[in-house]
Write a protein that holds these residues in place. Sequence first.
Motif, mmCIF file in Angstrom:
data_model
loop_
_atom_site.group_PDB
_atom_site.id
_atom_site.type_symbol
_atom_site.label_atom_id
_atom_site.label_comp_id
_atom_site.label_asym_id
_atom_site.label_seq_id
_atom_site.Cartn_x
_atom_site.Cartn_y
_atom_site.Cartn_z
ATOM 1 N N SER A 141 0.867 -1.237 -0.159
ATOM 2 C CA SER A 141 -0.038 -0.084 -0.058
ATOM 3 C C SER A 141 0.854 1.109 0.065
ATOM 4 O O SER A 141 0.387 2.384 -0.460
ATOM 5 C CB SER A 141 -0.790 0.164 1.167
ATOM 6 N N GLY A 142 2.079 1.238 0.237
ATOM 7 C CA GLY A 142 2.851 2.373 0.419
ATOM 8 C C GLY A 142 2.555 3.048 1.894
ATOM 9 O O GLY A 142 3.004 4.262 1.884
ATOM 10 N N MET A 143 1.801 2.531 2.840
ATOM 11 C CA MET A 143 1.526 3.223 3.933
ATOM 12 C C MET A 143 1.843 2.805 5.199
ATOM 13 O O MET A 143 2.292 1.338 4.870
ATOM 14 C CB MET A 143 -0.180 3.438 3.870
ATOM 15 N N TYR A 148 -2.859 2.571 7.319
ATOM 16 C CA TYR A 148 -3.791 1.942 6.287
ATOM 17 C C TYR A 148 -4.769 1.343 7.034
ATOM 18 O O TYR A 148 -6.215 1.469 6.416
ATOM 19 C CB TYR A 148 -2.907 0.726 5.726
ATOM 20 N N VAL A 149 -4.953 0.868 8.068
ATOM 21 C CA VAL A 149 -6.107 0.231 8.948
ATOM 22 C C VAL A 149 -7.071 1.442 9.128
ATOM 23 O O VAL A 149 -8.304 1.043 9.069
ATOM 24 C CB VAL A 149 -5.432 -0.553 10.164
ATOM 25 N N ARG A 150 -6.311 2.466 9.641
ATOM 26 C CA ARG A 150 -7.298 3.563 10.254
ATOM 27 C C ARG A 150 -8.258 4.052 8.936
ATOM 28 O O ARG A 150 -9.474 4.153 8.998
ATOM 29 C CB ARG A 150 -6.394 4.878 10.498
ATOM 30 N N GLN A 151 -7.460 4.369 7.682
ATOM 31 C CA GLN A 151 -8.292 4.642 6.700
ATOM 32 C C GLN A 151 -8.986 3.976 5.880
ATOM 33 O O GLN A 151 -10.269 4.387 5.441
ATOM 34 C CB GLN A 151 -6.971 5.313 5.813
ATOM 35 N N TYR A 152 -8.679 2.682 5.824
ATOM 36 C CA TYR A 152 -9.326 1.665 5.029
ATOM 37 C C TYR A 152 -10.280 0.521 5.781
ATOM 38 O O TYR A 152 -11.003 0.048 4.983
ATOM 39 C CB TYR A 152 -8.546 1.064 3.980
#
Length: 203
Positions: A141-143, A148-152
């Motif tokens: 993901s590049g994150m 990543y977990v917070r956003q997606y």
Amino acid sequence: GRQVFAGGFGVSNVATQAKVDPDRTGFLINSVGKSIAATAAMQLVEQGKLDLNADVDTYLTGFRIPDTFPGRPITLDNLLTHTAGFEDQVHGMFRPKSEQLPSLADHLADDIPTRVHPPGEFTVYSNYGYALVGRLVETASGMSYADYVRQYVFQPLGMTHSTVAEPTPADIDGTVATGYRFDGDKQVVPPADYGPDARTANP
């Protein structure tokens, strides 16, 4: 399609007698966090950024999983199903909060468990394996895993008071229930630790 019950039981802190609030009190969810890591990874599989059957070394940077069983690479499928063949270990999983917490990549590179079985042959529960899933999420993901977990994962579900970040954000940390451990005589508050694996295995 609607919430039918939300309740809190007991107190979140014995000393203050603060009652558990189902809307605000946070709890460490431990290995339920593996479901979160699996969800994140499978989102990236659906997007074609991860392949369930590819050698995990395809995605890793800075270190490699040893080729202990030539021609038998560990895959994401193996990691998700606890069939990677890693030895079961807990050493190094936790660090005192007074110490600098390494990045997930550094932790994984410094503490690779021994591969004791060819992948796919035995089920051996593996916190390291799921921490490795988190690293694959980062590289694909590049994150950072936490971002990543917070956003997606959390934000689409409306889980605004959930996190896998360490240190825990201050607005969440202040709501987390105090944990206790029986020392043979009474319940005591154990030392507060960080867990490099915990970001993916025990958030």
